[in-house]
Design a protein around this motif. Structure first.
Motif, short mmCIF file in Angstrom:
data_model
loop_
_atom_site.label_atom_id
_atom_site.label_comp_id
_atom_site.label_asym_id
_atom_site.label_seq_id
_atom_site.Cartn_x
_atom_site.Cartn_y
_atom_site.Cartn_z
N VAL A 134 0.86 -1.18 0.00
CA VAL A 134 0.00 0.00 0.00
C VAL A 134 0.89 1.23 0.00
O VAL A 134 1.82 1.34 0.81
N VAL A 135 0.66 2.12 -0.95
CA VAL A 135 1.45 3.34 -1.07
C VAL A 135 0.51 4.53 -1.09
O VAL A 135 -0.64 4.42 -1.52
N SER A 136 0.99 5.67 -0.64
CA SER A 136 0.17 6.88 -0.62
C SER A 136 0.83 7.97 -1.43
O SER A 136 2.04 8.22 -1.31
N THR A 137 0.03 8.61 -2.30
CA THR A 137 0.47 9.80 -3.02
C THR A 137 -0.18 11.06 -2.46
O THR A 137 -0.02 12.14 -3.01
N VAL B 9 5.11 -3.73 7.32
CA VAL B 9 4.19 -3.40 8.41
C VAL B 9 3.77 -4.65 9.16
O VAL B 9 3.65 -4.66 10.39
N ASP B 10 3.56 -5.73 8.41
CA ASP B 10 3.17 -7.01 8.98
C ASP B 10 3.51 -8.08 7.95
O ASP B 10 3.93 -7.77 6.83
N ALA B 11 3.33 -9.34 8.30
CA ALA B 11 3.63 -10.43 7.38
C ALA B 11 2.80 -10.28 6.10
O ALA B 11 1.58 -10.24 6.15
N GLY B 12 3.49 -10.15 4.96
CA GLY B 12 2.81 -10.01 3.68
C GLY B 12 2.31 -8.62 3.39
O GLY B 12 1.76 -8.38 2.31
N LEU B 13 2.51 -7.68 4.32
CA LEU B 13 2.00 -6.32 4.15
C LEU B 13 3.14 -5.32 4.22
O LEU B 13 3.86 -5.26 5.23
N HIS B 14 3.32 -4.56 3.15
CA HIS B 14 4.35 -3.52 3.09
C HIS B 14 3.69 -2.19 2.74
O HIS B 14 2.60 -2.14 2.17
N ALA B 15 4.39 -1.10 3.06
CA ALA B 15 3.81 0.23 2.83
C ALA B 15 4.90 1.25 2.55
O ALA B 15 6.07 1.06 2.90
N ALA B 16 4.50 2.34 1.89
CA ALA B 16 5.42 3.45 1.60
C ALA B 16 4.62 4.73 1.44
O ALA B 16 3.46 4.70 1.01
#
Length: 396
Positions: free
Chosen positions: A36-39, A60-67
């Protein structure tokens, strides 16, 4: 890029960041690798997860990344080289150096680079799904229209064929330094290719937009206009989410229960008015602020239940279709125009459709290029433009 791309947008303050984060969390909990990314310049994605986020992808959690994308940093890094090449072009065309510097500060470049960064991040990881928390609706519409608009301008200024561009630039400058102009042509070619890739990504079957609203008439009206604007750009809307519905008070009595019952009835009436857009997913208003993974997963459970978070709920159907009606033909555009201002103009082999100031050129099929426009009508399915064969062209 093979990942599914799901973009969340809506009027500012409707809760799109929370719902984007909740959707990504649910996808990861269900076994998918999700990014999940935010612009959104508001930088609230990290607040929703309760963790600090930066431009680099973090777990952030197993299988979940963010930027959290920072467009200003991208301008400093990625735009510097191309600006130099554009100054070269403008100076070669006789534009004063100071004016050339000002002209290369293009409106929307930050948003365009943010979108390009989304594409880069999506293609550099093992993601099954990339969820994008976009900015408010107006900014998102500008963002999603940029690749096509800038690509069209670039094609007019600098044609695709590399030798034509090279000869044009060399002629403007009156210079014999082939290498210099060759580098500029290469840079412009890379920009044109990137814009085309972005446009193809946005209009592909792997990409869709999910609109978030609060059940209020003003917000619902903006949502309907957004559906139309995205349809004109060829971008698919796969569903609408209504956030912050007042809970049903049941059989409770008293002033508070009466207020809740009245407010919920108003909200249900707004949702009923959007029935033609498909089934609307709903999230009830909660007393506590949803921050952190447990709260986001609870939101997702109420939003999706046992269904796949990627399953669309929007009304399906082709955006553009041509049917024969007697001696005439109809070009049907499946756009919800409603009370919007509509204007139609024939421009050569295209039909220019303008809805609330947003213009889209719809390429006419070869059959209709030999016809003349004789009328247009609106009904519950969208816009129907009537064509009649032009006797002077029909036998050609």
């Amino acid at each position: 890029m093979s990942a599914r791309l799901l973009l969340f947008t809506g009027k500012g303050g409707v809760g799109k960041t929370t719902l984007a984060a909740a959707t990504a969390a649910a996808l990861a909990a269900g076994g998918r690798k999700a990014l999940v990314v935010s612009t959104d310049p508001a930088h609230s994605l990290g607040d929703a997860f309760g963790v600090p986020l930066g431009g680099a992808v973090s777990e952030v959690d197993a299988g979940l990344h963010a930027a959290q994308i920072d467009p200003r940093a991208l301008v400093d890094d990625a735009w510097r080289e191309l600006r130099g090449h554009l100054r070269t072009v403008l100076a070669g065309a006789g534009v004063d150096e100071l004016d050339a510097e000002e002209l290369t500060v293009l409106p929307g470049v930050e948003e365009l680079l943010a979108l390009a960064e989304v594409r880069r991040l999506a293609g550099t990881g093992p993601w099954d799904v990339v969820v994008v928390d976009c900015g408010p609706t107006a900014e998102t519409l500008r963002l999603l229209a940029l690749p096509e608009a800038l690509g069209s301008y670039l094609e007019r200024l600098f044609p695709t064929h590399r030798r034509v561009v090279r000869g044009l630039l060399a002629g403007l400058a009156g210079s014999t330094s082939v290498e210099r102009w060759d580098a500029t042509a290469d840079a412009l070619g890379r920009l044109a290719e990137s814009l085309e890739q972005l446009r193809a990504l946005l209009t592909s079957e792997a990409t869709s937009v999910r609109l978030v609203l609060t059940p209020e008439r003003v917000v619902a009206a903006e949502t309907r206009r957004t559906v139309t604007a995205l349809a004109l750009q060829g971008i698919r809307v796969d569903g609408v989410v209504a956030n912050r519905l007042v809970p049903h008070p049941g059989a409770a009595r008293g002033a508070a229960a009466t207020w809740m019952r009245t407010r919920r009835a108003e909200q249900d009436a707004v949702l009923a008015s959007l029935a033609d857009l498909g089934s609307v997913r709903c999230v009830e208003h909660r007393a506590g602020e949803p921050v952190g993974l447990p709260a986001l997963l609870e939101i997702a459970a109420g939003l999706y239940g046992e269904t796949d978070p990627l399953a669309g709920t929007a009304a399906e159907g082709p955006l553009v279709d041509v049917v024969r009606v007697g001696d005439e033909y109809e070009l049907r555009l499946a756009v919800a125009v409603g009370d919007s201002d509509l204007d139609l103009v024939r421009v050569g082999d295209d039909l220019a459709v303008t809805v609330d100031g947003r213009r889209k050129l719809v390429a006419l099929p070869s059959l209709l290029r030999r016809c003349e426009v004789v009328g247009a009508e609106l009904d519950e399915t969208g816009l129907a433009v009537r064509f009649r064969p032009d006797p002077d062209l029909w036998m050609r």
